[in-house]
Scaffold this motif. Structure first.
Motif, PDB file in Angstrom:
ATOM      1  N   GLU A 229       0.828  -1.206   0.000  1.00  0.00           N
ATOM      2  CA  GLU A 229       0.000   0.000   0.000  1.00  0.00           C
ATOM      3  C   GLU A 229       0.865   1.260   0.000  1.00  0.00           C
ATOM      4  O   GLU A 229       0.520   2.255  -0.646  1.00  0.00           O
ATOM      5  N   LEU A 230       1.986   1.219   0.710  1.00  0.00           N
ATOM      6  CA  LEU A 230       2.891   2.366   0.735  1.00  0.00           C
ATOM      7  C   LEU A 230       3.449   2.640  -0.656  1.00  0.00           C
ATOM      8  O   LEU A 230       3.470   3.795  -1.116  1.00  0.00           O
ATOM      9  N   GLU A 231       3.907   1.605  -1.329  1.00  0.00           N
ATOM     10  CA  GLU A 231       4.451   1.789  -2.684  1.00  0.00           C
ATOM     11  C   GLU A 231       3.392   2.346  -3.624  1.00  0.00           C
ATOM     12  O   GLU A 231       3.675   3.208  -4.462  1.00  0.00           O
ATOM     13  N   GLN A 232       2.156   1.884  -3.471  1.00  0.00           N
ATOM     14  CA  GLN A 232       1.082   2.345  -4.340  1.00  0.00           C
ATOM     15  C   GLN A 232       0.773   3.820  -4.111  1.00  0.00           C
ATOM     16  O   GLN A 232       0.645   4.593  -5.056  1.00  0.00           O
ATOM     17  N   VAL A 233       0.642   4.217  -2.832  1.00  0.00           N
ATOM     18  CA  VAL A 233       0.280   5.609  -2.577  1.00  0.00           C
ATOM     19  C   VAL A 233       1.414   6.553  -2.954  1.00  0.00           C
ATOM     20  O   VAL A 233       1.172   7.657  -3.453  1.00  0.00           O
ATOM     21  N   LEU A 234       2.666   6.141  -2.744  1.00  0.00           N
ATOM     22  CA  LEU A 234       3.777   7.004  -3.121  1.00  0.00           C
ATOM     23  C   LEU A 234       3.765   7.291  -4.620  1.00  0.00           C
ATOM     24  O   LEU A 234       4.031   8.426  -5.046  1.00  0.00           O
ATOM     25  N   SER A 235       3.424   6.286  -5.410  1.00  0.00           N
ATOM     26  CA  SER A 235       3.389   6.506  -6.855  1.00  0.00           C
ATOM     27  C   SER A 235       2.306   7.491  -7.259  1.00  0.00           C
ATOM     28  O   SER A 235       2.392   8.115  -8.316  1.00  0.00           O
ATOM     29  N   ASP A 236       1.265   7.640  -6.415  1.00  0.00           N
ATOM     30  CA  ASP A 236       0.183   8.587  -6.704  1.00  0.00           C
ATOM     31  C   ASP A 236       0.474   9.998  -6.206  1.00  0.00           C
ATOM     32  O   ASP A 236      -0.108  10.966  -6.703  1.00  0.00           O
ATOM     33  N   THR A 237       1.348  10.117  -5.216  1.00  0.00           N
ATOM     34  CA  THR A 237       1.502  11.408  -4.547  1.00  0.00           C
ATOM     35  C   THR A 237       2.052  12.502  -5.455  1.00  0.00           C
ATOM     36  O   THR A 237       1.643  13.664  -5.335  1.00  0.00           O
ATOM     37  N   VAL A 238       2.958  12.158  -6.344  1.00  0.00           N
ATOM     38  CA  VAL A 238       3.576  13.198  -7.174  1.00  0.00           C
ATOM     39  C   VAL A 238       2.525  13.879  -8.042  1.00  0.00           C
ATOM     40  O   VAL A 238       2.503  15.103  -8.173  1.00  0.00           O
ATOM     41  N   ASP A 239       1.640  13.083  -8.639  1.00  0.00           N
ATOM     42  CA  ASP A 239       0.586  13.672  -9.465  1.00  0.00           C
ATOM     43  C   ASP A 239      -0.445  14.417  -8.626  1.00  0.00           C
ATOM     44  O   ASP A 239      -1.061  15.383  -9.102  1.00  0.00           O
ATOM     45  N   LEU A 240      -0.654  13.983  -7.385  1.00  0.00           N
ATOM     46  CA  LEU A 240      -1.640  14.650  -6.530  1.00  0.00           C
ATOM     47  C   LEU A 240      -1.131  15.973  -5.970  1.00  0.00           C
ATOM     48  O   LEU A 240      -1.923  16.865  -5.665  1.00  0.00           O
ATOM     49  N   LEU A 241       0.178  16.103  -5.828  1.00  0.00           N
ATOM     50  CA  LEU A 241       0.724  17.328  -5.236  1.00  0.00           C
ATOM     51  C   LEU A 241       0.746  18.467  -6.247  1.00  0.00           C
ATOM     52  O   LEU A 241       1.216  18.310  -7.379  1.00  0.00           O
ATOM     53  N   ALA A 242       0.259  19.623  -5.825  1.00  0.00           N
ATOM     54  CA  ALA A 242       0.379  20.824  -6.639  1.00  0.00           C
ATOM     55  C   ALA A 242       1.824  21.311  -6.584  1.00  0.00           C
ATOM     56  O   ALA A 242       2.572  20.954  -5.663  1.00  0.00           O
ATOM     57  N   PRO A 243       2.276  22.094  -7.559  1.00  0.00           N
ATOM     58  CA  PRO A 243       3.640  22.652  -7.495  1.00  0.00           C
ATOM     59  C   PRO A 243       3.876  23.366  -6.162  1.00  0.00           C
ATOM     60  O   PRO A 243       3.057  24.167  -5.719  1.00  0.00           O
ATOM     61  N   GLY A 244       4.979  23.025  -5.512  1.00  0.00           N
ATOM     62  CA  GLY A 244       5.276  23.582  -4.197  1.00  0.00           C
ATOM     63  C   GLY A 244       4.670  22.793  -3.055  1.00  0.00           C
ATOM     64  O   GLY A 244       4.952  23.068  -1.888  1.00  0.00           O
ATOM     65  N   GLY A 245       3.823  21.805  -3.381  1.00  0.00           N
ATOM     66  CA  GLY A 245       3.213  20.976  -2.347  1.00  0.00           C
ATOM     67  C   GLY A 245       4.224  20.036  -1.717  1.00  0.00           C
ATOM     68  O   GLY A 245       5.225  19.666  -2.325  1.00  0.00           O
ATOM     69  N   ARG A 246       3.947  19.632  -0.483  1.00  0.00           N
ATOM     70  CA  ARG A 246       4.905  18.842   0.294  1.00  0.00           C
ATOM     71  C   ARG A 246       4.403  17.425   0.580  1.00  0.00           C
ATOM     72  O   ARG A 246       3.222  17.220   0.894  1.00  0.00           O
ATOM     73  N   LEU A 247       5.310  16.474   0.505  1.00  0.00           N
ATOM     74  CA  LEU A 247       5.081  15.110   0.960  1.00  0.00           C
ATOM     75  C   LEU A 247       5.923  14.897   2.207  1.00  0.00           C
ATOM     76  O   LEU A 247       7.142  15.095   2.182  1.00  0.00           O
ATOM     77  N   ALA A 248       5.282  14.495   3.309  1.00  0.00           N
ATOM     78  CA  ALA A 248       5.986  14.213   4.559  1.00  0.00           C
ATOM     79  C   ALA A 248       5.625  12.795   5.000  1.00  0.00           C
ATOM     80  O   ALA A 248       4.434  12.467   5.106  1.00  0.00           O
ATOM     81  N   VAL A 249       6.633  11.967   5.240  1.00  0.00           N
ATOM     82  CA  VAL A 249       6.403  10.571   5.610  1.00  0.00           C
ATOM     83  C   VAL A 249       7.213  10.231   6.854  1.00  0.00           C
ATOM     84  O   VAL A 249       8.436  10.427   6.880  1.00  0.00           O
ATOM     85  N   ILE A 250       6.518   9.710   7.872  1.00  0.00           N
ATOM     86  CA  ILE A 250       7.181   9.236   9.086  1.00  0.00           C
ATOM     87  C   ILE A 250       7.169   7.717   9.051  1.00  0.00           C
ATOM     88  O   ILE A 250       6.107   7.094   8.979  1.00  0.00           O
ATOM     89  N   SER A 251       8.338   7.111   9.079  1.00  0.00           N
ATOM     90  CA  SER A 251       8.439   5.650   9.092  1.00  0.00           C
ATOM     91  C   SER A 251       9.110   5.203  10.385  1.00  0.00           C
ATOM     92  O   SER A 251       9.810   5.980  11.045  1.00  0.00           O
ATOM     93  N   PHE A 252       8.899   3.919  10.714  1.00  0.00           N
ATOM     94  CA  PHE A 252       9.365   3.415  12.003  1.00  0.00           C
ATOM     95  C   PHE A 252      10.260   2.188  11.902  1.00  0.00           C
ATOM     96  O   PHE A 252      10.724   1.684  12.915  1.00  0.00           O
ATOM     97  N   HIS A 253      10.463   1.668  10.715  1.00  0.00           N
ATOM     98  CA  HIS A 253      11.422   0.579  10.584  1.00  0.00           C
ATOM     99  C   HIS A 253      12.057   0.632   9.209  1.00  0.00           C
ATOM    100  O   HIS A 253      11.599   1.353   8.309  1.00  0.00           O
ATOM    101  N   SER A 254      13.115  -0.127   9.051  1.00  0.00           N
ATOM    102  CA  SER A 254      13.968   0.013   7.877  1.00  0.00           C
ATOM    103  C   SER A 254      13.263  -0.335   6.577  1.00  0.00           C
ATOM    104  O   SER A 254      13.562   0.250   5.525  1.00  0.00           O
ATOM    105  N   LEU A 255      12.316  -1.281   6.596  1.00  0.00           N
ATOM    106  CA  LEU A 255      11.628  -1.660   5.368  1.00  0.00           C
ATOM    107  C   LEU A 255      10.817  -0.498   4.809  1.00  0.00           C
ATOM    108  O   LEU A 255      10.850  -0.209   3.607  1.00  0.00           O
ATOM    109  N   GLU A 256      10.075   0.167   5.679  1.00  0.00           N
ATOM    110  CA  GLU A 256       9.301   1.341   5.255  1.00  0.00           C
ATOM    111  C   GLU A 256      10.222   2.453   4.779  1.00  0.00           C
ATOM    112  O   GLU A 256      10.021   3.030   3.701  1.00  0.00           O
ATOM    113  N   ASP A 257      11.204   2.774   5.606  1.00  0.00           N
ATOM    114  CA  ASP A 257      12.071   3.910   5.282  1.00  0.00           C
ATOM    115  C   ASP A 257      12.832   3.685   3.991  1.00  0.00           C
ATOM    116  O   ASP A 257      13.058   4.626   3.226  1.00  0.00           O
ATOM    117  N   ARG A 258      13.217   2.450   3.730  1.00  0.00           N
ATOM    118  CA  ARG A 258      13.931   2.153   2.491  1.00  0.00           C
ATOM    119  C   ARG A 258      13.061   2.448   1.272  1.00  0.00           C
ATOM    120  O   ARG A 258      13.532   2.997   0.271  1.00  0.00           O
TER     121      ARG A 258
END
Length: 325
Positions: A229-258
């Motif tokens: 689900e994380l990989e899927q939503v990340l692929s959508d975020t760039v198109d969803l963000l307006a120019p200058g928009g921010r993506l902020a992600v808090i992860s808690f283990h190495s698999l997510e953060d990688r």
């Protein structure tokens, strides 16, 4: 000795509250998405900074989080005309936003993993600290519980899940022990039973870490398809963000953060197609704004924050795409 009992009221302290909102926020009258509402700590802080014209749309697949946001008598309720919430996974973000006429937003926050209220409720089955049903589903209205998976999966499947999602070097031994117990007519159905089986199968462990930590993590991630689900939503975020928009992600283990680190790095640099060496490179669409870890003071006050990593990236303006970050 009986298992420790949770407190009557579940509490939740938002990790890196100010740092996350600073990274997420770009303009006061923007449209924002909280992809993991939880108990609303980050959402409330963002609403405090928004103008009357701003808007916040939240998502959570946990029915308990939705109820907390809407309960008239609860302190966790968010009552604000600028706020709305969907009972849905963030993987459905693009579709749900489109359903309310939103095509682009000014910020997206993803606070990954399991929340304190989920961990502290024995009925949810996320923790070996309290004995309870081995459920582990974030959305309790659908899907297969961890106990049901262990009741049907073969030894190879169980070992693969524990190894891949828990990075557990004793995955094979744990799988053998779980299947052997099932074959005896007493399958694992509770968190206490799972912790007991794993403790006998794992011969050594890092100081201070419960032998079952990695297995519980693995089953939770698998049951909830968290990495997919994380990989899927990340692929959508760039198109969803307006120019200058921010993506902020808090992860808690190495698999997510990688996954997050790789995604931001890929979208922040020019990529050449080796099969077409004279073609224009793929445009760089994000500008990495770096990573943040919790302060020593926060870790001392909230031990669950110690492994957290916040990564922030900004959507480039179209006229800057293609320029190196």
């Amino acid at each position: 000795m009986s298992a420790p009992q949770p407190t009557a009221a579940f509490s939740h302290v938002s990790v890196m509250l100010n740092e996350a909102v600073e990274g997420w926020f770009s303009r006061a009258d923007g449209i924002y998405v909280d992809g993991t509402f939880g108990r609303g700590g980050h959402s409330r802080e963002l609403l405090r900074r928004l103008s009357p014209h701003g808007r916040l749309i939240a998502f959570d697949k946990d029915p308990a989080a939705i109820a907390a946001a809407q309960d008239e008598s609860a302190t966790t309720r968010v009552s604000d005309p600028r706020f709305s919430i969907f009972h849905a996974s963030f993987r459905d973000m693009r579709e749900r936003l489109a359903s309310v006429g939103v095509q682009q937003v000014d910020g997206i926050l993803l606070d990954l993993g399991v929340s304190s209220p989920q961990i502290d409720d024995p009925q949810r089955g996320f923790s070996f600290r309290f004995d309870g049903p081995l459920d582990m589903r974030m959305d309790t209205t659908r899907g297969e519980s961890a106990a049901d998976f262990l009741a049907r999966a073969d030894e190879r499947q169980i070992a693969q899940v524990v190894k891949d999602y828990g990075e557990e070097r004793f995955a094979v031994q744990i799988a053998k022990a779980l299947v052997a117990r099932r074959a005896s007519g007493d399958p694992v159905r509770t968190t206490g039973q799972l912790a007991e089986v794993v403790a006998r199968a794992v011969k050594t462990r890092e100081p201070g870490q419960n032998p079952a930590t990695r297995t519980f993590q693995a089953l939770r991630i698998f049951v909830n398809a968290e990495l997919e689900e994380l990989e899927q939503v990340l692929s959508d975020t760039v198109d969803l963000l307006a120019p200058g928009g921010r993506l902020a992600v808090i992860s808690f283990h190495s698999l997510e953060d990688r996954i997050v680190k790789t995604f931001i790095a890929r979208e922040s640099k020019q990529v050449y197609d080796r099969r077409a060496p004279f073609a224009e490179p793929a445009p760089t669409r994000l500008l990495s704004l770096g990573r943040v870890k919790p302060s020593a003071e926060e870790v001392a006050a909230n031990a669950r924050s110690r492994s957290a990593i916040l990564r922030v990236a900004e959507r480039k303006s179209p006229d800057l795409e293609g320029q190196p970050s």
